[in-house]
Design an enzyme around this catalytic site. Structure first.
Site, PDB file in Angstrom:
ATOM      1  N   HIS A  77      44.485  37.710  42.737  1.00 61.89           N
ATOM      2  CA  HIS A  77      45.545  37.363  43.678  1.00 61.89           C
ATOM      3  C   HIS A  77      46.613  36.485  43.002  1.00 61.89           C
ATOM      4  CE1 HIS A  77      47.305  36.721  47.607  1.00 61.89           C
ATOM      5  NE2 HIS A  77      47.188  35.415  47.503  1.00 61.89           N
ATOM      6  N   GLN A  79      47.364  36.341  39.775  1.00 61.56           N
ATOM      7  CA  GLN A  79      48.135  37.146  38.825  1.00 61.56           C
ATOM      8  C   GLN A  79      49.122  38.049  39.560  1.00 61.56           C
ATOM      9  OE1 GLN A  79      48.215  36.887  35.475  1.00 61.56           O
ATOM     10  NE2 GLN A  79      46.833  35.158  35.720  1.00 61.56           N
ATOM     11  N   ASP A  80      48.710  38.565  40.709  1.00 62.52           N
ATOM     12  CA  ASP A  80      49.595  39.396  41.521  1.00 62.52           C
ATOM     13  C   ASP A  80      50.823  38.605  41.965  1.00 62.52           C
ATOM     14  OD1 ASP A  80      50.357  41.723  43.092  1.00 62.52           O
ATOM     15  OD2 ASP A  80      49.654  40.609  44.847  1.00 62.52           O
ATOM     16  N   HIS A  81      50.597  37.387  42.430  1.00 64.78           N
ATOM     17  CA  HIS A  81      51.724  36.543  42.862  1.00 64.78           C
ATOM     18  C   HIS A  81      52.661  36.242  41.700  1.00 64.78           C
ATOM     19  CE1 HIS A  81      51.583  35.179  47.063  1.00 64.78           C
ATOM     20  NE2 HIS A  81      50.305  35.526  47.004  1.00 64.78           N
TER      21      HIS A  81
END
Length: 104
Positions: A77, A79-81
């Protein structure tokens, strides 16, 4: 997932989101013709990305030194942000440049 890892992961989420929000603010300012505000918002977005990268670099350094770094849903999550924030900043710069041409 221990507290130390969460202390690194949460800023990734926080600063990635901050970068995205600042990029959107920059686009809206450029759309309104306020390129000074747009530049300021892009600068804030870039600063947030740098702060997030510090945490990411810390995790990468630990992994490179042979320390165990758990990959969890929180890490994914985070890394996604961060990547979404980076993409928004890059696109915002292009959109601002287009508005500058259009509004000449």
């Amino acid at each position: 997932m221990n507290d130390e890892q969460m202390a690194v992961i949460m800023p990734l989420i926080m600063y990635g989101g901050e970068a995205k929000s600042s990029a959107i603010e920059a686009i809206q300012a450029a759309k309104a013709g306020d390129f000074t505000k747009a530049d300021s918002a892009i600068q804030a977005a870039n600063e947030a990305i740098v702060k997030a990268h510090h945490g990411q670099t810390e995790l990468l350094t630990k992994a490179a030194n042979g320390e165990a770094v758990d990959v969890s849903i929180y890490m994914v999550h985070a890394q996604d942000h961060l990547m979404t924030g980076i993409a928004f900043v890059d696109l915002a710069k292009e959109i601002i440049a287009l508005y500058q041409v259009i509004q000449g």
